[in-house]
Design an enzyme around this catalytic site. Sequence first.
Site, PDB file in Angstrom:
ATOM      1  N   HIS A   1       1.091  -1.240   0.126  1.00  0.00           N
ATOM      2  CA  HIS A   1       0.026   0.084  -0.006  1.00  0.00           C
ATOM      3  C   HIS A   1       0.907   1.173  -0.106  1.00  0.00           C
ATOM      4  O   HIS A   1       2.129   1.157   0.210  1.00  0.00           O
ATOM      5  CB  HIS A   1      -0.928   0.103   1.287  1.00  0.00           C
ATOM      6  CG  HIS A   1      -0.199   0.219   2.623  1.00  0.00           C
ATOM      7  ND1 HIS A   1       0.438  -0.949   2.922  1.00  0.00           N
ATOM      8  CD2 HIS A   1       0.352   1.156   3.040  1.00  0.00           C
ATOM      9  CE1 HIS A   1       1.156  -0.383   4.262  1.00  0.00           C
ATOM     10  NE2 HIS A   1       0.983   0.778   4.390  1.00  0.00           N
TER      11      HIS A   1
ATOM     12  N   HIS B   1       5.708   5.971  -1.141  1.00  0.00           N
ATOM     13  CA  HIS B   1       6.308   4.793  -1.278  1.00  0.00           C
ATOM     14  C   HIS B   1       5.590   3.458  -0.839  1.00  0.00           C
ATOM     15  O   HIS B   1       4.736   3.449  -0.279  1.00  0.00           O
ATOM     16  CB  HIS B   1       7.849   4.769  -0.464  1.00  0.00           C
ATOM     17  CG  HIS B   1       7.506   4.879   0.884  1.00  0.00           C
ATOM     18  ND1 HIS B   1       7.246   5.720   1.626  1.00  0.00           N
ATOM     19  CD2 HIS B   1       7.693   3.471   1.768  1.00  0.00           C
ATOM     20  CE1 HIS B   1       7.088   5.560   2.956  1.00  0.00           C
ATOM     21  NE2 HIS B   1       7.322   4.266   3.021  1.00  0.00           N
TER      22      HIS B   1
END
Length: 187
Positions: free
Chosen positions: A43, A129
């Site tokens: 995620h 990220h």
Amino acid sequence: MNQTHYFFALKLPSETKMVLGEHMDKLREIMPFSRWVHPEDLHITLAFLGHAPLDQLESAVRNVEKAIQRVNPVKLQIDKLGTFGPINSPRIFWAGTEDNADMQLVRERVFKACLDAGFKLETRPFKPHITLARKWIGENTFKQDLLNKGQSLQPIPLELTVRDVVLYQTHLQKTPKYEETTVFPLT
């Protein structure tokens, strides 16, 4: 006693998780990290809440739902690999996305909604990220050329469209460890 934690994140499409999972298997062979993230747990974190009292959590859910109404799905491109922590022994190995105004808008709205609910959030600048692995355990120090080698194994650039913001609950003793508790579609 294990306290559960909560966080809001951009949910990656299943196809993206599958592609990244396949490439993580290859990266695992050249990069000795202690813990690799389960592909279902991939995620992009927008706001980490930590332990959350129920009333405060409910307030954040209402605020986020209102804040991202009529926000379009976000088109992203995963375009790099990197690390956080000491250069010779990184704590985090990640895949990053290009700078994207639509993602920044979603993050700002979710972040503000959580602040308005009374949460104290991370103050470091947002660096979108996808955490792939944690804690370098190689016999030798980490070398930056591993990122180049890893990049050649990765499907970079990898394009995707994110259609949901999710409130996740952490279950440290389970695999995968993140449970979707509330899904907010981007429409």
